[in-house]
Design a protein around this motif. Structure first.
Motif, mmCIF file in Angstrom:
data_model
loop_
_atom_site.group_PDB
_atom_site.id
_atom_site.type_symbol
_atom_site.label_atom_id
_atom_site.label_comp_id
_atom_site.label_asym_id
_atom_site.label_seq_id
_atom_site.Cartn_x
_atom_site.Cartn_y
_atom_site.Cartn_z
ATOM 1 N N MET A 129 -1.973 0.122 -15.384
ATOM 2 C CA MET A 129 -1.418 -1.071 -14.763
ATOM 3 C C MET A 129 -1.330 -0.861 -13.336
ATOM 4 N N GLY A 130 -1.375 -1.966 -12.424
ATOM 5 C CA GLY A 130 -1.153 -1.818 -11.063
ATOM 6 C C GLY A 130 0.121 -2.883 -10.833
ATOM 7 N N ARG A 131 -0.540 -3.985 -10.495
ATOM 8 C CA ARG A 131 0.844 -5.079 -9.962
ATOM 9 C C ARG A 131 1.755 -5.199 -10.690
ATOM 10 N N ALA A 177 -1.275 3.092 -12.401
ATOM 11 C CA ALA A 177 -2.521 2.860 -11.711
ATOM 12 C C ALA A 177 -2.132 3.373 -10.147
ATOM 13 N N PRO A 178 -2.965 4.135 -9.317
ATOM 14 C CA PRO A 178 -2.663 4.559 -7.998
ATOM 15 C C PRO A 178 -2.775 3.229 -7.124
ATOM 16 N N THR A 179 -1.465 2.971 -6.711
ATOM 17 C CA THR A 179 -1.449 1.787 -5.669
ATOM 18 C C THR A 179 -0.592 2.088 -4.196
ATOM 19 N N ALA A 180 -1.302 1.828 -3.400
ATOM 20 C CA ALA A 180 -0.786 2.029 -2.069
ATOM 21 C C ALA A 180 0.503 1.456 -1.669
ATOM 22 N N ALA A 222 -0.446 -8.964 -4.261
ATOM 23 C CA ALA A 222 -0.935 -9.983 -5.377
ATOM 24 C C ALA A 222 -2.408 -10.344 -5.290
ATOM 25 N N GLY A 223 -2.974 -10.343 -3.975
ATOM 26 C CA GLY A 223 -4.305 -10.904 -3.820
ATOM 27 C C GLY A 223 -5.522 -10.212 -4.604
#
Ligand code: FNR
Length: 357
Positions: free
Chosen positions: A305-307, A79-82, A29-30
């Protein structure tokens, strides 16, 4: 796991907070520093308005589009997110399934919890991109590009806005270290990322990146290379000059340069510089159908979109991811109808108003 009920994507963060452990939630979230740019990403969508078009005589708007020669059922992508294993035991596999179910495009991260091949297999033929964090070790870069190609990935997203990690206060407060391994990092001598902080992970990545690096990667792979983390017309032109097949406008969801502009506020200027030569992907702060509409009308060809997707994954696995994309797609269709736009091409041709409220 069942499809989750979604009122809107903004409420998902609070719901996900109840089930994702504190450290992992803070990492997801940060933003960086005091989150000024993170917040600006949301506010920026008020800077442009969609004019209602009531007598347009249209119905049943359609979301399908074709970008990079890939037919898609929706312009909204992952979106690419780890490290999606932080949110759900199946991690990227379930994200891939959820995105495939809506006919969208999924981007895998270098720092995925699941390997390139396994995520591709979970997508079962659905289109995917692979995101590369450039390492100083070019053998490693090339081996990831080879693996991506072998797995049938259709494009490479080269992320260039994270040569160091932003100052992420939540991670410091929580002393956050990845509790799960990163499947693609096993080739690093430092190990697989488990038990490390984000700073240590990035330390293995290249600390400086320029147009020559973009060119080296574009020359190596025959897949389209899309450069991610572009926020200025100058960088967009450098990327295209170096052989980029796409420009990805993003401020990393407010996680990198705090004090920079909202990603949406720079989109139009970058799009003007790109001038239709290559497709544009946009992200950072998209939570509403109207946000997606405004991004498309301001020059984006795809909106990522990511989060919200990670929260959907946490709340409902593949079905949760599917529900997130369906919800945003439904909101976007409502806006399209009210704005008199039948197709995504119509949306792209729409002129927005510029009134600062
Ligand atoms: C990211 N992002 C990211 N980007 C990238 O290129 N490679 C990566 O591995 C990651 N990892 C990552 C992890 C998490 C938890 C988040 C939230 C984000 C950035 C991501 O691709 C995208 O730019 C932002 O998430 C977009 O902003 P929103 O939609 O989260 O507001």
């Amino acid at each position: 796991e069942e499809k989750i009920n979604i009122l809107n994507l903004e409420e998902l963060e609070e719901r996900a907070k109840q089930i994702i452990p504190t450290g992992g939630f803070g990492y997801i979230a940060g933003g960086s520093e005091n989150n000024w740019t993170l917040k600006a990403n949301r506010q920026a969508f008020t800077h442009k308005q969609i004019v209602p078009r009531a007598l347009s005589n249209i119905e049943d708007p359609q979301l399908d589009t074709n970008v990079f020669g890939i037919p898609l059922k929706t312009p909204i992508m992952m979106a690419p997110t780890a490290a999606q294993g932080l949110a759900h035991s199946q991690g990227e596999k379930d994200t891939a399934k959820g995105v495939a179910a809506v006919g969208g495009l999924m981007a895998q991260s270098t720092y995925s919890s699941v390997s390139i091949a396994d995520t591709a297999a979970a997508g079962n033929g659905a289109p995917q991109f692979f995101q590369l964090y450039m390492s100083k070790d070019w053998d490693f870069n090339y081996s990831l590009l080879d693996e991506a190609k072998k797995a049938g990935v259709k494009g490479i997203i080269l992320t260039v806005d994270a040569t160091v990690d932003g100052y992420r206060e939540d991670d410091i407060k929580n002393n956050f270290q990845f509790p799960i391994p990163m499947a693609n990092l096993t080739k690093f001598s430092e190990g697989d990322g488990k038990g490390k902080g984000i700073g240590e992970i990035y330390a293995a990545a290249a600390q400086k990146i320029g147009p020559d690096d973009v060119k080296k990667i574009a020359d190596y792979t025959d897949l389209p290379v899309i450069v991610k983390g572009i926020e200025s017309p100058e960088d967009a032109l450098y990327a295209i000059g170096a052989g980029a097949a796409g420009v990805y406008v993003s401020n990393h969801g407010g996680r990198q340069l705090n004090g920079g502009p909202a990603s949406f506020d720079v989109l139009e200027d970058v799009a003007k510089a790109v001038n239709g030569r290559v497709p544009i992907i946009f992200d950072s702060g998209v939570r509403r159908g109207s946000d997606a509409f405004k991004a498309l009308a301001s020059g984006a060809d795809l909106v990522a979109m990511g989060r919200p997707v990670i929260y959907g994954l946490a709340l409902g696995g593949a079905e949760g991811v599917q529900a997130v994309f369906e919800h945003l797609g439904d909101e976007l269709k409502t806006i399209m109808q009210l704005a008199g736009t039948k197709t995504i091409d119509d949306v792209k041709k729409t002129d927005l108003l510029n009134i600062k409220y």
